[in-house]
Design a protein around this motif. Sequence first.
Motif, PDB file in Angstrom:
ATOM      1  N   UNK A 121       0.831  -1.204   0.000  1.00  0.00           N
ATOM      2  CA  UNK A 121       0.000   0.000   0.000  1.00  0.00           C
ATOM      3  C   UNK A 121       0.868   1.258   0.000  1.00  0.00           C
ATOM      4  N   UNK A 122       1.910   1.253   0.796  1.00  0.00           N
ATOM      5  CA  UNK A 122       2.816   2.406   0.838  1.00  0.00           C
ATOM      6  C   UNK A 122       3.476   2.620  -0.524  1.00  0.00           C
ATOM      7  N   UNK A 123       3.852   1.533  -1.178  1.00  0.00           N
ATOM      8  CA  UNK A 123       4.486   1.647  -2.489  1.00  0.00           C
ATOM      9  C   UNK A 123       3.498   2.196  -3.518  1.00  0.00           C
ATOM     10  N   UNK A 124       2.258   1.717  -3.495  1.00  0.00           N
ATOM     11  CA  UNK A 124       1.251   2.226  -4.422  1.00  0.00           C
ATOM     12  C   UNK A 124       1.064   3.727  -4.272  1.00  0.00           C
ATOM     13  N   UNK A 125       1.115   4.218  -3.044  1.00  0.00           N
ATOM     14  CA  UNK A 125       0.940   5.644  -2.808  1.00  0.00           C
ATOM     15  C   UNK A 125       2.159   6.457  -3.232  1.00  0.00           C
ATOM     16  N   UNK A 159      -3.674   0.325 -12.095  1.00  0.00           N
ATOM     17  CA  UNK A 159      -5.104   0.561 -11.891  1.00  0.00           C
ATOM     18  C   UNK A 159      -5.754  -0.627 -11.190  1.00  0.00           C
ATOM     19  N   UNK A 160      -5.365  -1.842 -11.577  1.00  0.00           N
ATOM     20  CA  UNK A 160      -5.880  -3.038 -10.886  1.00  0.00           C
ATOM     21  C   UNK A 160      -5.454  -3.051  -9.426  1.00  0.00           C
ATOM     22  N   UNK A 161      -4.167  -2.782  -9.180  1.00  0.00           N
ATOM     23  CA  UNK A 161      -3.660  -2.835  -7.812  1.00  0.00           C
ATOM     24  C   UNK A 161      -4.357  -1.807  -6.921  1.00  0.00           C
ATOM     25  N   UNK A 162      -4.546  -0.597  -7.431  1.00  0.00           N
ATOM     26  CA  UNK A 162      -5.262   0.432  -6.657  1.00  0.00           C
ATOM     27  C   UNK A 162      -6.689  -0.020  -6.346  1.00  0.00           C
ATOM     28  N   UNK A 163      -7.347  -0.608  -7.335  1.00  0.00           N
ATOM     29  CA  UNK A 163      -8.740  -1.025  -7.157  1.00  0.00           C
ATOM     30  C   UNK A 163      -8.858  -2.179  -6.172  1.00  0.00           C
ATOM     31  N   UNK A 164      -7.960  -3.156  -6.303  1.00  0.00           N
ATOM     32  CA  UNK A 164      -7.953  -4.276  -5.361  1.00  0.00           C
ATOM     33  C   UNK A 164      -7.654  -3.801  -3.950  1.00  0.00           C
ATOM     34  N   UNK A 165      -6.665  -2.928  -3.824  1.00  0.00           N
ATOM     35  CA  UNK A 165      -6.305  -2.418  -2.499  1.00  0.00           C
ATOM     36  C   UNK A 165      -7.436  -1.596  -1.900  1.00  0.00           C
ATOM     37  N   UNK A 166      -8.155  -0.864  -2.745  1.00  0.00           N
ATOM     38  CA  UNK A 166      -9.309  -0.101  -2.267  1.00  0.00           C
ATOM     39  C   UNK A 166     -10.344  -1.032  -1.639  1.00  0.00           C
ATOM     40  N   UNK A 185      -9.276   5.585   1.969  1.00  0.00           N
ATOM     41  CA  UNK A 185      -9.938   6.633   1.174  1.00  0.00           C
ATOM     42  C   UNK A 185      -9.037   7.248   0.103  1.00  0.00           C
ATOM     43  N   UNK A 186      -7.733   7.290   0.335  1.00  0.00           N
ATOM     44  CA  UNK A 186      -6.826   7.969  -0.603  1.00  0.00           C
ATOM     45  C   UNK A 186      -6.734   7.262  -1.953  1.00  0.00           C
ATOM     46  N   UNK A 187      -7.199   6.029  -2.057  1.00  0.00           N
ATOM     47  CA  UNK A 187      -7.043   5.273  -3.286  1.00  0.00           C
ATOM     48  C   UNK A 187      -8.103   5.604  -4.335  1.00  0.00           C
ATOM     49  N   UNK A 188      -9.321   5.853  -3.916  1.00  0.00           N
ATOM     50  CA  UNK A 188     -10.416   6.074  -4.869  1.00  0.00           C
ATOM     51  C   UNK A 188     -10.163   7.268  -5.792  1.00  0.00           C
TER      52      UNK A 188
END
Length: 807
Positions: free
Chosen positions: A83-87, A128-135, A141-144
Motif C-alpha cells: 500500500x505504501x508503495x502504491x501511494x 489501476x488493478x492494484x489500486x482497485x484491489x487495495x481499495x 480513502x486515498x485510493x479512490x
Amino acid sequence: MHASSPFRHRRLILQGAASLGLISGWSARASAAGAAKEAEATAASAGAVAASAPSTPTSATAVQMSDVRLLPSFYAEALQANQSYLLRLNADRFLHNYHLFAGLPVKGKIYGGWESDTIAGEGLGHYLSALSLMHAQSGLPALKPRIDYIVDELARVQRAQGDGYIGGFMRKRKDGKVVDGKEIFPEIMRGEIRSAGFDLNGCWVPLYNWHKVFAGLFDAQTYAGNAQALQVATGLAGYMAKVFDALNDEQLQQVLACEHGGINESFAELYARTNDERWLKVARRLYHHKALAPLAEGRDELANLHSNTQIPKLIGLARLYELKGQQSDADTVKFFWKTVTDHHSYVIGGNGDREYFSGPDTIAAHITEQTCEACCSYNMLKMTRHLYSWSPDAAYFDYYERTHLNHIMAHQNPRTCMFTYMTPLMSGVAREYSSEENDFWCCVLSGIESHSKHGDSIYWENRDTLFVNLYIPSLLTWRHAAATLEMTTRYPFESDIDIKVKRLAGQRYYTLALRIPAWASGHTLLVNGKPHPASKDKGYLFVRRRWRAGDTVRLTLPLELRLESAAGNDKVVALLRGPMVLAADLGAADKPFDGLAPALVGANILASFKEADKVKAVYRTVGSGRPGDMKFTPFFAQYDRRAAVYFNAYNEQEWAASEVAFRKEEARLKDLADRSIDVMHLGEMQPERDHDLQSDISYPVSYRGRMGRDARTGGYFSFRMKCAPGQMVLQASYWGEERNRDFHISIDGERVARVKLDGSHPGEFIDRDYVLPEKLTQGKSSIVVRFDPEPGHTAGPVFGARLYVQR
C-alpha cells in the motif's frame, strides 16, 4: 477423502520408514495409517455424525473482498508495505505515453525500465488493478481519487484519439527509431504481420499490454464502482475489433503467435458486462490453436513453451466456460491445471525454468537460479479460483495455499516492498529485487496486484455454507448470515486456528466448512471448547449447527515435518512443515556463496531434524547434513538470505560412491586446466575486456550460476585468445537443452565448424571440442574466435570457451 492430489508427483518420507522412507503419493490420506489416524481423531473430537450431515455444495463464490479485513500477520505486513508503495507511485508517469501519443500535454516523466521500452504502458493497467484491489481490501480513502483520475485521463486520451484507441506501447522501426505503437495496426490490417514470439511488427507484446489495461478498467468498475471504466473499455474493444475483423483466420493465428496474455478473457469479460454478442464472437475467435488444441486433446506438449504465455489463454477459456457452458473449454482448463501442478511444478508451487516449461517430471534437472517466474504463479492462482468455483474441493486450495505462502509471499520483500522476477531455487543463490522506479518488469506489476488482495480467497460461500479455505487472521462480514466472524491464528507457525462469531442477530443455522489439508495426518475440532459432530467430504469438515454470537471454533492441525521429492526423482527432496517449505540458511545475501550444493545423508533423514525454535519454525540437522549440519527456516521469509531448498538424498553407501565420482571429475578438470592455454569467461565484464570482445546484437546471459553470451540473427561476437605450439583444440560449452540453434565458428575469419543444438542433452551443460587446423595456429601467439548465427537463428548461448593442447 480426496480422490486425487493436486501434486500427485510428490513423495513423502515419513519418520521410521525403511531406507530413506520413500512412500508413494504426497497426500497423507493416501496411506492407510494416515487415514486410520485421521478417522480416530475425528471420532474422538466430533462424536457421531448426524445422518443428515451436509455434503459439499456443487459451486462456490468468493466472499467480496471488501467484506474481509486482514488482522495482524505477515500477510497484513506485506499488504501494508505494498500500500505504501502504491501511494509513492505516480499515475501521471504511467500515463506519459498515453498523453504523448494522443497529442495531450504530458504531466509526468516516464518511468524507467520496461516502462521506457517498447512494452511501455503495461504498468498503467496493473497499477489501476492494484489500486482497485487495495481499495476493496483496505478501504483506504486515498485510493479512490487515484482510480477515478486514471480512468478520467484515459477517457480524455480516447476522445483525443477519436477512434477508441488508447495505448502507451511503442514500436521500434527497422531503422532503430522508436515511435508510437499505433502505427503497426494499419500494417497488420493489410496482412503485413511479423512476429518472433514476443515482438509484433516491432512492438513488444501489444495485445498482452492491452489485456492488462482491460483488466485494470474492469477492476476499477468492480472494486471501485467506476462506471466510466466500462465505457473506456468498450471504446478500446471497438478499435481492436476493427483490426481483428480485417484478418482472416490464418492471419489472426499469425497475430496470436505473439504473446497476447488473456486477450480472449478481456473480450469474454466485456461480453459478461455488456451482454453484447459482438464481444463474445471476438473472444471465440481469439483461440490460439497451436497452444490450445493439444491441451484440448489431452496431450502434454508443454515442454519448451513459455509458461506465462500459455496460462492466461486458459484463464480466458475458463471465463468463456462460465459464460456459455461449453464443456470442452472446462475440460481443457482442468487438464492443463492438473498437468502443470502434477508434473511441472516446484515445491513452492511455481513453475518454469528461464520462464519455460521443461519436460514433464524433470523438475530435479531444472533447479536453477531462474526458476519460478512470479507472474506464472499469479496466473495459476487465478485459474485455481475459477476451477474451485465450479466444483469446491480442498485439493484446489491445498495447491493455492502452498503457492500463495511459499512463492507469492517470497516474491515481495516487505521491508522494501520490492519484488523478484524469478524466485531462485538453486542452492546459495540470493533473490534479486526490483528498484523503486527503474525496472517495472511484469513480475513487479503482477506483484503490486498480488499483494493488494491477500484476503480475496480466504472465505467462499454457497447459500448458508461458509468455506474457510485459507487460515489467515481476518475479520469477515458475512452478509448472507448477517454475521461477523473473526479468525485469529499464528498458523502456519502454530497449529491452532480460532474462529469466533463476533456478531449475529439471534440464533441461526449455517454450515462452517473447514479445509483439512491433504498433508494433515489428523486434526482436532472443538466448538465452544468441546468436541462437536462434523461430517467430512472433499477435504472439508462440515460443522452445521444453530450458531449464536460468542460461539467459538478451534481447529488444530498437526504441523509435522515431511520430505517431498521433486517430480520424477525420488532422490531429490525438499523439507516441509505443514504447508510451509523450510530451507537451509546458507548465509547473508550480501556475502558470496561459492560452496557446493548441500546434501542430506542417512538411513532415516527425517529423524535427524531437531526443533531449535518452535515459535519461528526453526530446525537443525544432526548428523545428516553434508558438508555440515544446517539450520532450516521458512523459505518465504529468507528475503535477504541465501537458501537451499532441494537436496540430493543419499544413504551412506550412495554418498561414498558420489564422493568417488566427484574426486574423479576433479582430477579430469585439473588435467584439462594444466593443458589449457587460455580460458574465456563469456558474459563477464573484465574477461571480455581482456580478450578484446567485439559484438553486435549480442547479449550476456546467466544460467545455473554460469555466465555466457549469445548473438541473435544479424549479429555476432568475437574475442582474441592466446595459443601455443602444438595441436590446439577449441572447447565451447553449451546448455544441452538449447534447441533450434544454428551457427558457425570461425578462426581468424576462416570457418572451422557449424554447430546445431537440438536439445538432445537435457539437464546438463555440454562441452564440444573442435580440433583446429594447424595452419590456423602455427606461428601465432593469438587467434580471433568468432561466433555467427545462421539467418533466423541464434548463436549460443556459449557458456565459456577454452583453448588447450591436445595430448
